[in-house]
Design an enzyme around this catalytic site. Structure first.
Site, PDB file in Angstrom:
ATOM      1  N   CYS A   2       0.655   8.637   3.140  1.00  0.00           N
ATOM      2  CA  CYS A   2       0.645  10.026   2.713  1.00  0.00           C
ATOM      3  C   CYS A   2       1.952  10.397   2.034  1.00  0.00           C
ATOM      4  O   CYS A   2       2.885   9.610   1.984  1.00  0.00           O
ATOM      5  CB  CYS A   2       0.457  10.930   3.923  1.00  0.00           C
ATOM      6  N   LEU A  50      -3.686  10.500   2.781  1.00  0.00           N
ATOM      7  CA  LEU A  50      -4.509   9.325   2.548  1.00  0.00           C
ATOM      8  C   LEU A  50      -5.101   9.016   3.919  1.00  0.00           C
ATOM      9  O   LEU A  50      -4.391   8.577   4.828  1.00  0.00           O
ATOM     10  CB  LEU A  50      -3.651   8.155   2.059  1.00  0.00           C
TER      11      LEU A  50
END
Lengths: 646, 85
Positions: A2, A50
């Site tokens: 992320c 993510l």
């Protein structure tokens, strides 16, 4: 994986939603699956996600109102299941299955020392609303990035510097010292970043900052230490322990709610991790590699052999010099630091292949060379020491030719020139930085490309003195091999390998990489491994080679190590090369003068030399790629002038 | 061709090829190795230049710093070789 970001406003300053959104949007490639913003008075946290573990429940920033804690987290805590069990036993209640929530409860239970129990790769920030303070942490090896700055009444942090630079109140200027350090060491020395006023939190460090303590307190919680253990067990015991540790690290790193793939370079390290995945999981495994049109860089023969041996579903991306030149501006944008080699570019193409194949997590063999003693620089140092003990010998330096069979210019050298280039002398050996001096001096010779303006800012600057100031007290008491390993592990690995070549290239396409050899248990094992098992004679990574027996083809264990390289200046120009359209513009006298980073006359001559197809050595290639990437970086991040300050 | 002609020619080559136009006060007697001016590729380039500019062949055993590690030394070497022609 992320992207994270956050702002803490001092005094009456308050972060707003738009600022945080802007910081997240510019990092969207790191987390294309969703985003979130959390605002609480003086603090704002942002997150681009993510989703890999608990896709339904792991939304971030995560806030647990009953604890007063909120977190934005990039990374994975691989032992989160075990930690969660322990916390449940202590009475903690969980609302999700995510590792993010485990960190929050762990912090609530243990405070800053919670990181000691974590096995993983992370960069996170926890807002403690009761204490009105932020706690930031970065993993031990520096796998996940974390930048911070204090400007215009705000403390700001982010996974990537571009998130900070997206804010109008953050100044933008190339740091002259960081630029010069990049030419010498391949990366700025921590805590510098290439952007003046923006720092990196070094690996293995925590940072605390709050409204009542606006100056960040930065403390190490872990550092690699090379300590000799008494009661050395027999060699076989070490091989077994290593195999077991890597197998367990691989097992933990397979924890994901999405399919996991693997990079397969054709070398020892990724072959071992791939073999261990195959032992652990019976489902089809997708593997990925880079192949090169130029046979000097290509390892496809070994890649195919290992893929066939392990029965993986293998895919490769073929990379030519033209491909490197085409994607290079994107590579620089994602690397967000000058680079002196093009090697990140093929990895940029590789992560795109992974993403196009539907995967977002890969295991790789990165870290084994640093932790277990694989790099050529270790062998080179051993040979240089051997030669320096008897500098008159004309036979010993021949070993240096054996070390670099792929370097034509080394092969052609006379013995006396070899001795000079590799600094063979009894005096040189006394320098505690002996292993790296030739490499750094080679880079330092390219400082002649810097502009007079930059050089003026560097007055009194001494790169080696700066490097020495960052070394631990006990550095000189370690053996020569450990000293060289420390320099690789602590500086080059997080500063270049894991960042410009690792995290940024993978996450440019939303791919998370995981590194079994950088499990902290493996690192600590490597640091106590006897020298003879790190390198036996001139056999590198000896313990790993012994541990790998039976796992991978013998031919891969026995093959000569091929360093990962890619064509440098020859990718961009030469008599038979079609130059990328941007090259002549970016390196034009006018644009060089506009950025004021480099001496235009020197760069024009370098470009001319490369264009004519004259032989470029390592130094010239590094200068070419270093200048080009710095120019691209300055233009992309700073605009027309490097002194723009909004 | 006099020794000073050779020195001028070598100096121009070294400054353009290895110092990219910045002479940095390079003196003919200074060591190219110690000043970090020449690397392993540079030695090959220097020999290539000497052979083509002064029409001599540098034998393998002559590729040593004693012959080539300063502009002065290289010029003296070229003079010796040309005298042998």
């Amino acid at each position: 994986m992320c992207g994270i970001a956050g702002l803490l406003g001092y005094g009456t300053n308050r972060p707003n939603y738009d600022s945080l959104l802007r910081m997240i949007v510019v990092q969207k490639h790191r987390g294309p699956d969703g985003h979130g913003v959390f605002l609480d008075g003086p603090v704002g946290l942002g997150h681009a996600r993510l989703s890999i573990i608990d896709p339904e429940g792991g939304h971030q920033p995560m806030h647990l109102p009953e604890t007063g804690l909120a977190i934005t987290f990039n990374g994975e805590i691989f032992n989160y299941i075990e930690l969660r069990e322990e916390l449940l036993a202590k009475g903690h209640k969980f609302v999700t299955r995510s590792d993010t929530e485990v960190i929050l409860h762990l912090y609530q239970e243990y405070g800053p020392t919670c990181v000691d129990q974590m096995n993983g790769q992370w960069a996170f920030a926890i807002w403690d609303s009761r204490r009105q303070s932020l706690f930031l942490s970065r993993d031990r090896a520096g796998i996940r990035p974390l930048y911070y700055t204090i400007q215009s009444g705000f403390f700001g942090f982010a996974s990537e510097a571009k998130a900070l630079l997206s804010l109008p109140f953050i100044s933008r200027k190339i740091d002259s010292h960081a630029l010069a350090e990049t030419f010498v060491f391949w990366h700025p020395l921590p805590p510098r970043s290439i952007f003046e006023g923006i720092s990196v939190l070094p690996p293995g460090h925590n940072l605390a900052v709050g409204l009542d303590r606006p100056k960040p307190e930065i403390r190490p919680y872990w550092q690699i230490r090379f300590e000799k253990k008494n009661g050395d067990p027999d060699d076989e015991h070490y091989f077994m322990e290593l195999k077991s540790l890597i197998a367990d690290a691989t097992r933990l790193m397979l924890r994901a709610d999405v399919p996991v793939g693997a990079y397969l370079s054709g070398g020892l390290d990724s072959s071992v991790t791939t073999a261990l995945i195959r032992k652990e999981e019976h489902a089809a495994l997708k593997t990925f590699s880079v192949t090169f049109a130029d046979p000097r860089f290509d390892e496809s023969e070994y890649q195919r052999e290992v893929a066939a041996y392990l029965g993986t579903d293998h895919a490769a991306v073929n990379c030519s010099g033209g491909d490197i030149a085409r994607v290079f501006p994107n590579v620089v944008w994602h690397a967000e630091q000058p680079i002196v080699r093009t090697a990140p570019a093929p990895l940029f193409l590789l992560s795109r292949l992974v993403r196009d194949s539907g995967l977002k997590v890969v295991l790789t063999g990165e870290g084994a060379d640093e932790v277990l003693g694989g790099y050529d620089i270790f062998k080179e140092t051993k040979i240089r020491r051997f030669c320096s003990r008897y500098p008159e010998s004309n036979w010993r330096p021949l070993l240096l030719k054996r070390l670099y069979p792929y370097m034509e210019n080394i092969q052609k050298q006379s013995i006396s020139y070899l001795k000079a280039f590799f600094q063979i002398s009894q005096q040189a050996i006394l320098n505690p930085l002996f292993s790296h001096i030739p490499r750094w001096e080679l880079g330092a010779n390219n400082l002649l490309f810097l502009s007079e303006e930059v050089m003026a800012e560097l007055e009194g600057w001494d790169p080696l003195a700066k490097m020495k100031s960052l070394l631990p007290e006990e550095f000189e008491s370690w053996d020569w091999f450990s000293r060289a390993q420390y320099l690789e592990f602590t500086f080059l690995m997080p500063g270049y390998i894991l960042s410009a070549q690792g995290d940024r290239m993978a996450l440019a396409h939303g791919v998370e990489s995981r590194f079994p050899f950088l499990d902290h248990r493996v690192i600590e094992f490597g640091a106590r491994l006897p020298l003879r098992l790190r390198m036996n004679g001139l056999v590198e990574k000896y313990a790993l080679k012994r541990a790998a027996r039976g796992l991978i083809p013998e031919s891969v264990i026995k093959r000569t190590k091929q360093p990962y390289r890619a064509p440098d200046a020859a990718s961009f120009t030469g008599p038979s090369v079609i130059e990328p359209e941007y090259l002549a513009d970016v390196l034009s006298e006018e644009r060089l003068k506009a950025q004021r980073l480099f001496n235009p006359k020197a760069v024009v001559l370098l470009l001319q030399k490369a264009r004519q197809g004259r032989v470029l050595g390592v130094r010239d290639n590094m200068a070419f790629v270093g200048v080009l990437s710095s120019q691209l970086l300055a233009e992309q991040f700073l605009g027309a002038s490097r002194h723009i300050t909004n | 061709m006099t020794k000073s002609d050779i020195i001028v020619s070598l100096q121009k080559f070294v400054i353009e090829t290895f110092l990219f136009g910045q002479d940095k006060g390079l003196k003919p007697e200074e060591s190219l190795l110690k000043k970090g001016i020449i690397d392993s590729t540079g030695v090959i380039e220097l020999i290539d230049f000497i052979e083509s500019a002064f029409h001599i062949i540098v034998d393998d055993e002559e590729i040593v710093p004693e012959n080539l590690d300063s502009i002065d030394r290289a010029a003296a070497f070229v003079m010796r070789k040309r005298a042998d022609l």
